[in-house]
Design a protein around this motif. Sequence first.
Motif, PDB file in Angstrom:
ATOM      1  N   GLN A  99       0.799  -1.220   0.000  1.00  0.00           N
ATOM      2  CA  GLN A  99       0.000   0.000   0.000  1.00  0.00           C
ATOM      3  C   GLN A  99       0.834   1.274   0.000  1.00  0.00           C
ATOM      4  O   GLN A  99       0.335   2.350  -0.321  1.00  0.00           O
ATOM      5  CB  GLN A  99      -0.916   0.013   1.227  1.00  0.00           C
ATOM      6  CG  GLN A  99      -1.891  -1.134   1.251  1.00  0.00           C
ATOM      7  CD  GLN A  99      -2.671  -1.153   2.550  1.00  0.00           C
ATOM      8  OE1 GLN A  99      -3.002  -0.115   3.101  1.00  0.00           O
ATOM      9  NE2 GLN A  99      -2.967  -2.337   3.036  1.00  0.00           N
ATOM     10  N   ALA A 100       2.101   1.161   0.412  1.00  0.00           N
ATOM     11  CA  ALA A 100       2.975   2.331   0.500  1.00  0.00           C
ATOM     12  C   ALA A 100       4.408   1.889   0.221  1.00  0.00           C
ATOM     13  O   ALA A 100       4.739   0.714   0.387  1.00  0.00           O
ATOM     14  CB  ALA A 100       2.876   2.950   1.900  1.00  0.00           C
ATOM     15  N   PRO A 101       5.266   2.810  -0.196  1.00  0.00           N
ATOM     16  CA  PRO A 101       6.661   2.460  -0.464  1.00  0.00           C
ATOM     17  C   PRO A 101       7.359   1.916   0.787  1.00  0.00           C
ATOM     18  O   PRO A 101       7.131   2.396   1.899  1.00  0.00           O
ATOM     19  CB  PRO A 101       7.285   3.786  -0.892  1.00  0.00           C
ATOM     20  CG  PRO A 101       6.136   4.624  -1.339  1.00  0.00           C
ATOM     21  CD  PRO A 101       4.971   4.204  -0.501  1.00  0.00           C
ATOM     22  N   ALA A 102       8.233   0.940   0.571  1.00  0.00           N
ATOM     23  CA  ALA A 102       8.954   0.300   1.683  1.00  0.00           C
ATOM     24  C   ALA A 102       9.715   1.313   2.548  1.00  0.00           C
ATOM     25  O   ALA A 102       9.683   1.201   3.774  1.00  0.00           O
ATOM     26  CB  ALA A 102       9.879  -0.788   1.156  1.00  0.00           C
ATOM     27  N   PRO A 103      10.401   2.325   1.970  1.00  0.00           N
ATOM     28  CA  PRO A 103      11.105   3.283   2.825  1.00  0.00           C
ATOM     29  C   PRO A 103      10.151   4.082   3.728  1.00  0.00           C
ATOM     30  O   PRO A 103      10.498   4.422   4.854  1.00  0.00           O
ATOM     31  CB  PRO A 103      11.817   4.209   1.837  1.00  0.00           C
ATOM     32  CG  PRO A 103      11.918   3.420   0.578  1.00  0.00           C
ATOM     33  CD  PRO A 103      10.707   2.544   0.549  1.00  0.00           C
ATOM     34  N   VAL A 104       8.971   4.365   3.228  1.00  0.00           N
ATOM     35  CA  VAL A 104       7.983   5.098   4.035  1.00  0.00           C
ATOM     36  C   VAL A 104       7.511   4.220   5.193  1.00  0.00           C
ATOM     37  O   VAL A 104       7.430   4.666   6.337  1.00  0.00           O
ATOM     38  CB  VAL A 104       6.790   5.553   3.166  1.00  0.00           C
ATOM     39  CG1 VAL A 104       5.673   6.130   4.020  1.00  0.00           C
ATOM     40  CG2 VAL A 104       7.251   6.562   2.124  1.00  0.00           C
ATOM     41  N   VAL A 105       7.216   2.959   4.904  1.00  0.00           N
ATOM     42  CA  VAL A 105       6.785   2.023   5.940  1.00  0.00           C
ATOM     43  C   VAL A 105       7.906   1.851   6.964  1.00  0.00           C
ATOM     44  O   VAL A 105       7.660   1.852   8.179  1.00  0.00           O
ATOM     45  CB  VAL A 105       6.368   0.665   5.329  1.00  0.00           C
ATOM     46  CG1 VAL A 105       6.098  -0.370   6.405  1.00  0.00           C
ATOM     47  CG2 VAL A 105       5.144   0.845   4.437  1.00  0.00           C
ATOM     48  N   ALA A 106       9.147   1.729   6.495  1.00  0.00           N
ATOM     49  CA  ALA A 106      10.281   1.573   7.410  1.00  0.00           C
ATOM     50  C   ALA A 106      10.400   2.767   8.343  1.00  0.00           C
ATOM     51  O   ALA A 106      10.551   2.604   9.562  1.00  0.00           O
ATOM     52  CB  ALA A 106      11.574   1.394   6.613  1.00  0.00           C
ATOM     53  N   ARG A 107      10.315   3.951   7.792  1.00  0.00           N
ATOM     54  CA  ARG A 107      10.439   5.165   8.609  1.00  0.00           C
ATOM     55  C   ARG A 107       9.269   5.294   9.584  1.00  0.00           C
ATOM     56  O   ARG A 107       9.444   5.655  10.738  1.00  0.00           O
ATOM     57  CB  ARG A 107      10.532   6.395   7.703  1.00  0.00           C
ATOM     58  CG  ARG A 107      10.899   7.660   8.433  1.00  0.00           C
ATOM     59  CD  ARG A 107      11.227   8.836   7.509  1.00  0.00           C
ATOM     60  NE  ARG A 107      10.277   9.030   6.427  1.00  0.00           N
ATOM     61  CZ  ARG A 107      10.574   8.834   5.133  1.00  0.00           C
ATOM     62  NH1 ARG A 107      11.763   8.432   4.768  1.00  0.00           N
ATOM     63  NH2 ARG A 107       9.652   9.045   4.217  1.00  0.00           N
ATOM     64  N   MET A 108       8.071   4.961   9.118  1.00  0.00           N
ATOM     65  CA  MET A 108       6.872   5.074   9.944  1.00  0.00           C
ATOM     66  C   MET A 108       6.931   4.120  11.137  1.00  0.00           C
ATOM     67  O   MET A 108       6.513   4.466  12.240  1.00  0.00           O
ATOM     68  CB  MET A 108       5.647   4.767   9.093  1.00  0.00           C
ATOM     69  CG  MET A 108       4.323   4.855   9.807  1.00  0.00           C
ATOM     70  SD  MET A 108       2.949   4.530   8.688  1.00  0.00           S
ATOM     71  CE  MET A 108       3.139   2.792   8.366  1.00  0.00           C
ATOM     72  N   LEU A 109       7.461   2.905  10.918  1.00  0.00           N
ATOM     73  CA  LEU A 109       7.478   1.893  11.970  1.00  0.00           C
ATOM     74  C   LEU A 109       8.814   1.795  12.702  1.00  0.00           C
ATOM     75  O   LEU A 109       8.942   1.023  13.641  1.00  0.00           O
ATOM     76  CB  LEU A 109       7.133   0.516  11.384  1.00  0.00           C
ATOM     77  CG  LEU A 109       5.763   0.389  10.743  1.00  0.00           C
ATOM     78  CD1 LEU A 109       5.598  -0.981  10.116  1.00  0.00           C
ATOM     79  CD2 LEU A 109       4.670   0.656  11.766  1.00  0.00           C
ATOM     80  N   GLY A 110       9.800   2.552  12.243  1.00  0.00           N
ATOM     81  CA  GLY A 110      11.112   2.473  12.873  1.00  0.00           C
ATOM     82  C   GLY A 110      11.861   1.207  12.504  1.00  0.00           C
ATOM     83  O   GLY A 110      12.662   0.705  13.276  1.00  0.00           O
ATOM     84  N   TYR A 111      11.600   0.682  11.315  1.00  0.00           N
ATOM     85  CA  TYR A 111      12.252  -0.531  10.829  1.00  0.00           C
ATOM     86  C   TYR A 111      13.441  -0.177   9.942  1.00  0.00           C
ATOM     87  O   TYR A 111      13.549   0.936   9.430  1.00  0.00           O
ATOM     88  CB  TYR A 111      11.259  -1.361  10.001  1.00  0.00           C
ATOM     89  CG  TYR A 111      10.584  -2.454  10.772  1.00  0.00           C
ATOM     90  CD1 TYR A 111       9.830  -2.165  11.893  1.00  0.00           C
ATOM     91  CD2 TYR A 111      10.697  -3.777  10.377  1.00  0.00           C
ATOM     92  CE1 TYR A 111       9.198  -3.170  12.592  1.00  0.00           C
ATOM     93  CE2 TYR A 111      10.065  -4.777  11.071  1.00  0.00           C
ATOM     94  CZ  TYR A 111       9.317  -4.472  12.181  1.00  0.00           C
ATOM     95  OH  TYR A 111       8.703  -5.471  12.869  1.00  0.00           O
ATOM     96  N   ASN A 112      14.279  -1.154   9.691  1.00  0.00           N
ATOM     97  CA  ASN A 112      15.376  -1.011   8.758  1.00  0.00           C
ATOM     98  C   ASN A 112      14.790  -1.013   7.347  1.00  0.00           C
ATOM     99  O   ASN A 112      13.986  -1.878   7.006  1.00  0.00           O
ATOM    100  CB  ASN A 112      16.351  -2.177   8.962  1.00  0.00           C
ATOM    101  CG  ASN A 112      17.532  -2.094   8.042  1.00  0.00           C
ATOM    102  OD1 ASN A 112      17.390  -2.090   6.813  1.00  0.00           O
ATOM    103  ND2 ASN A 112      18.711  -2.019   8.628  1.00  0.00           N
ATOM    104  N   ALA A 113      15.209  -0.064   6.519  1.00  0.00           N
ATOM    105  CA  ALA A 113      14.670   0.054   5.160  1.00  0.00           C
ATOM    106  C   ALA A 113      14.973  -1.176   4.313  1.00  0.00           C
ATOM    107  O   ALA A 113      14.178  -1.557   3.455  1.00  0.00           O
ATOM    108  CB  ALA A 113      15.215   1.310   4.485  1.00  0.00           C
ATOM    109  N   ASP A 114      16.123  -1.822   4.552  1.00  0.00           N
ATOM    110  CA  ASP A 114      16.461  -3.034   3.798  1.00  0.00           C
ATOM    111  C   ASP A 114      15.475  -4.165   4.105  1.00  0.00           C
ATOM    112  O   ASP A 114      15.105  -4.933   3.224  1.00  0.00           O
ATOM    113  CB  ASP A 114      17.886  -3.493   4.103  1.00  0.00           C
ATOM    114  CG  ASP A 114      18.934  -2.515   3.579  1.00  0.00           C
ATOM    115  OD1 ASP A 114      18.629  -1.767   2.624  1.00  0.00           O
ATOM    116  OD2 ASP A 114      20.045  -2.509   4.133  1.00  0.00           O
TER     117      ASP A 114
END
Length: 160
Positions: A122-137
């Motif tokens: 539903q959203a770009p992986a980097p956005v999801v990573a930043r939103m959840l505090g996850y590693n972008a990789d």
Amino acid sequence: MSTTTTSHSRAVWLPRSSSSTQPLTRIARLGTDDVQHEDGEVLVRLGDPPSPVPAPFAGKLLDYLGRRPNTMTATNPNARWLFPGHRAGQPMTSGTLELRLRHLGFPTQRGRAAAIRHLVLQAPAPVVARMLGYNADTTARLAEEAGGTWRHYAPGDHSR
């Protein structure tokens, strides 16, 4: 999100979608200051920006804050943890939290990965990573596994 009742007959607000997308070590380390109540809205700081808690769970979360377990002992009267542990000044361990969640029927590892795969569709992986505090990789790998179509998304400021 879900409200459950523990064996101690206390209603506990558990962020179902958040526990499915956040590592349990992060959920266990949430503090009471990570719950914000402003202008009639309840937010939980899981990333940036804080996530809104919908009704009726918002009210249940506020009720839970007033009667968290393990705070009526001499070692934890002023515990700042959302899920206080048995040891003074320590949060509940992620292992204990995982056992409680499993006992209550919440998925842990598989559910978390499935929830992230759903989000990265539903959203770009980097956005999801930043939103959840996850590693972008990590989110990029899950997006690829899920067949995400955001592969060419370039994160950052594009206002220039």
